[in-house]
Design a protein around this motif. Sequence first.
Motif, short mmCIF file in Angstrom:
data_model
loop_
_atom_site.label_atom_id
_atom_site.label_comp_id
_atom_site.label_asym_id
_atom_site.label_seq_id
_atom_site.Cartn_x
_atom_site.Cartn_y
_atom_site.Cartn_z
N THR A 77 24.91 62.87 23.68
CA THR A 77 26.32 62.60 23.91
C THR A 77 26.99 63.92 24.24
N GLU A 78 27.69 63.95 25.38
CA GLU A 78 28.38 65.17 25.77
C GLU A 78 29.74 65.21 25.10
N VAL A 79 30.08 66.38 24.52
CA VAL A 79 31.38 66.58 23.88
C VAL A 79 31.95 67.91 24.34
N GLU A 80 33.27 68.04 24.25
CA GLU A 80 33.93 69.29 24.60
C GLU A 80 34.77 69.74 23.41
N VAL A 81 34.51 70.96 22.94
CA VAL A 81 35.23 71.53 21.80
C VAL A 81 35.70 72.92 22.21
N ASP A 82 36.98 73.18 22.09
CA ASP A 82 37.56 74.48 22.45
C ASP A 82 37.15 74.90 23.86
N GLU A 83 37.23 73.97 24.79
CA GLU A 83 36.91 74.19 26.21
C GLU A 83 35.46 74.57 26.47
N GLU A 84 34.58 74.34 25.52
CA GLU A 84 33.14 74.53 25.68
C GLU A 84 32.48 73.16 25.67
N LYS A 85 31.50 72.95 26.56
CA LYS A 85 30.80 71.67 26.61
C LYS A 85 29.49 71.77 25.84
N TYR A 86 29.22 70.75 25.02
CA TYR A 86 28.01 70.67 24.22
C TYR A 86 27.37 69.30 24.39
N VAL A 87 26.09 69.20 24.03
CA VAL A 87 25.38 67.93 24.02
C VAL A 87 24.82 67.76 22.61
N ILE A 88 25.07 66.60 22.02
CA ILE A 88 24.52 66.29 20.70
C ILE A 88 23.39 65.30 20.89
N VAL A 89 22.18 65.68 20.45
CA VAL A 89 21.00 64.85 20.62
C VAL A 89 20.30 64.66 19.28
N LYS A 90 19.46 63.62 19.21
CA LYS A 90 18.57 63.47 18.06
C LYS A 90 17.41 64.44 18.25
N GLN A 91 16.83 64.87 17.15
CA GLN A 91 15.72 65.82 17.24
C GLN A 91 14.57 65.28 18.09
N ASN A 92 14.30 63.96 18.02
CA ASN A 92 13.17 63.43 18.79
C ASN A 92 13.46 63.35 20.29
N ASP A 93 14.69 63.67 20.74
CA ASP A 93 14.99 63.78 22.17
C ASP A 93 14.65 65.16 22.70
N ILE A 94 14.33 66.10 21.81
CA ILE A 94 13.92 67.43 22.23
C ILE A 94 12.42 67.40 22.51
N LEU A 95 12.06 67.79 23.73
CA LEU A 95 10.67 67.68 24.17
C LEU A 95 9.83 68.92 23.84
N ALA A 96 10.45 70.11 23.92
CA ALA A 96 9.69 71.34 23.70
C ALA A 96 10.62 72.48 23.35
N VAL A 97 10.05 73.48 22.69
CA VAL A 97 10.75 74.74 22.41
C VAL A 97 10.19 75.78 23.38
N ILE A 98 11.06 76.53 24.04
CA ILE A 98 10.64 77.56 24.99
C ILE A 98 10.46 78.85 24.22
N GLU A 99 9.26 79.42 24.29
CA GLU A 99 9.00 80.70 23.59
C GLU A 99 8.87 81.82 24.56
#
Length: 94
Positions: free
Chosen positions: A72-94
């Motif tokens: 879900t896209e949200v905007e707080v203090d003119e910054e855009k963020y996305v709130i996702v469930k952890q299982n929607d994250i596919l990989a961590v970039i190292e």
Amino acid sequence: MKLVPLFDRVVLKQLVAEETTKSGIVLPGQAKEKPQQAEVIAVGPGGMIDGKEVTMQVKVGDKVIYSKYSGTEVEVDEEKYVIVKQNDILAVIE
């Protein structure tokens, strides 16, 4: 204002999309695809969700790749963020 996610939710800030291709072609604003890479801004506590123990696998500051049409896209203090469930994250970039 500060975003504090609940349960297994993660707050992400999308990384800036490339303005030019590798061959040097400049992309107009409408042709740019929404990036799927983001930085973790906040992480929920995890806990019991649907009768299963969920431990959080990501931490603040991680760079991750997440599902294209998730969250879900949200905007707080003119910054855009996305709130996702952890299982929607596919990989961590190292």
